[in-house]
Design an enzyme around this catalytic site. Structure first.
Site, mmCIF file in Angstrom:
data_model
loop_
_atom_site.group_PDB
_atom_site.id
_atom_site.type_symbol
_atom_site.label_atom_id
_atom_site.label_comp_id
_atom_site.label_asym_id
_atom_site.label_seq_id
_atom_site.Cartn_x
_atom_site.Cartn_y
_atom_site.Cartn_z
ATOM 1 N N LYS A 229 41.771 -25.872 -2.385
ATOM 2 C CA LYS A 229 42.626 -26.114 -3.561
ATOM 3 C C LYS A 229 42.394 -25.094 -4.673
ATOM 4 O O LYS A 229 41.349 -24.453 -4.742
ATOM 5 C CB LYS A 229 42.439 -27.547 -4.068
ATOM 6 C CG LYS A 229 43.217 -28.508 -3.162
ATOM 7 C CD LYS A 229 43.479 -29.847 -3.753
ATOM 8 C CE LYS A 229 44.403 -30.614 -2.790
ATOM 9 N NZ LYS A 229 44.452 -32.037 -3.081
ATOM 10 N N ARG A 263 39.601 -34.778 3.636
ATOM 11 C CA ARG A 263 40.845 -34.166 4.147
ATOM 12 C C ARG A 263 40.708 -32.648 4.076
ATOM 13 O O ARG A 263 40.568 -32.100 2.992
ATOM 14 C CB ARG A 263 42.011 -34.661 3.290
ATOM 15 C CG ARG A 263 43.369 -34.173 3.727
ATOM 16 C CD ARG A 263 44.456 -34.754 2.822
ATOM 17 N NE ARG A 263 45.776 -34.267 3.173
ATOM 18 C CZ ARG A 263 46.265 -33.105 2.762
ATOM 19 N NH1 ARG A 263 45.556 -32.314 1.999
ATOM 20 N NH2 ARG A 263 47.487 -32.729 3.136
#
Ligand code: 7PJ
Length: 286
Positions: A229, A263
């Protein structure tokens, strides 16, 4: 846990009990790219996605997360019929590979079609706030992950703002758990996620990560999605394809604070992190 998991693997569909695992579970990300709509390209994409799912399972993925709607900052909305066309054939096929398939969607129609296609879990970045979503999940009786997001993907990074990010995100998730329970969803089927990067600045994300253990007293498993991210890019200065080390570092930080589902894109390397986590945690008990 291994006994229960092997039972699940045999039928390939059910995630019943998956949230009761003691060990962190690795959720491998399978994106269905929207680049082209021609049938030939779609077939090619299908084969590539299937091969990628097989590879992640081989590498230790406990769950495969399939998403047909891009929820990246700035992404455009996708229609329900397009999302179904992109996702459902893959859900059907990947569900037969022996690990539960999670479907990353906010649309009740996609949730229902996913359940019929053999999915084992719903992963909703909008925490079942779309009209009809609570009722469908209650009816299909699949485990669900409720994620926090401030705003909508297209604009959420424009001006994220909180008085106290941890208590606001926690309050939202507490309310969504209550809404699920009111709709008849069993708490054993619910997981929560603070939604790293979804309407959050770097300081917000860091506060949520360093205080992730505060969410444990909601008494449902925590899912953490941090892989590659932009917050990791902001910290390290690295491009999206060069964030593996940073992703592994935050995966371990999340596990140490009690996250039960991680995840990730990089399943093989995160599996090693999980092994180190389990080995060191077990050693503590001896
Ligand atoms: C997340 C997600 C996340 C959950 C995406 C990306 C953006 N679902 N779907 N949590 N992120 N539950 O992977 O960068 O953090 S899409």
């Amino acid at each position: 846990m291994s006994h229960q998991k092997s039972l699940e693997k045999r039928d390939g569909h059910s995630t019943k009990g998956i949230f009761s695992s003691d060990e962190p579970l690795i959720m491998g990300i399978l994106n269905v790219t929207p680049d082209s709509f021609s049938d030939g390209a779609r077939f090619n994409q299908f084969d590539q996605a299937l091969a990628h799912a097989e590879e992640m399972i081989e590498q230790g993925a406990d769950i495969i997360d399939i998403g047909g709607e891009s929820t990246r900052p700035g992404a455009k909305a996708v229609s329900e019929s397009e999302e179904i066309k992109r996702v459902i054939p893959l859900v059907e096929r990947v569900s037969r590979l022996g690990v539960p398939v999670s479907v990353d969607t906010s649309k009740p129609g996609v949730m229902r079609a996913s359940a019929e296609a053999g999915a084992g879990m719903i992963n909703d970045v909008r925490a079942l706030t779309e009209p009809g979503a609570l009722a469908v999940v209650s009816e299909i009786k699949l485990p669900v992950c409720l994620m926090h997001m401030q705003g909508q993907p297209r604009t959420m990074q424009h001006n994220p703002s909180y008085q106290d990010v941890v208590s606001e995100v926690k309050g939202f998730l507490r309310e969504r758990i209550a809404a699920c329970v009111n709709a008849g969803i069993d708490t054993s089927l619910i997981a929560i996620d603070p939604g790293f990067g979804f309407g959050k600045t770097l300081p917000h994300n860091l506060e949520l990560l360093t205080q992730l253990s505060c969410f444990n007293d909601l008494n449902v498993p925590i899912l953490a999605g941090l892989s590659r991210k932009s917050m990791l890019g902001q910290i390290t200065g690295r491009d999206v394809n060069d964030r593996l080390a940073a992703s592994l570092a935050v995966a371990l930080i999340a596990m140490q604070q009690g996250a039960k589902i991680i995840r990730v894109h990089d399943v093989k390397q995160t599996s090693d992190v999980k092994k180190i986590f389990i080995a060191t945690n077990t050693a503590e008990l001896i």
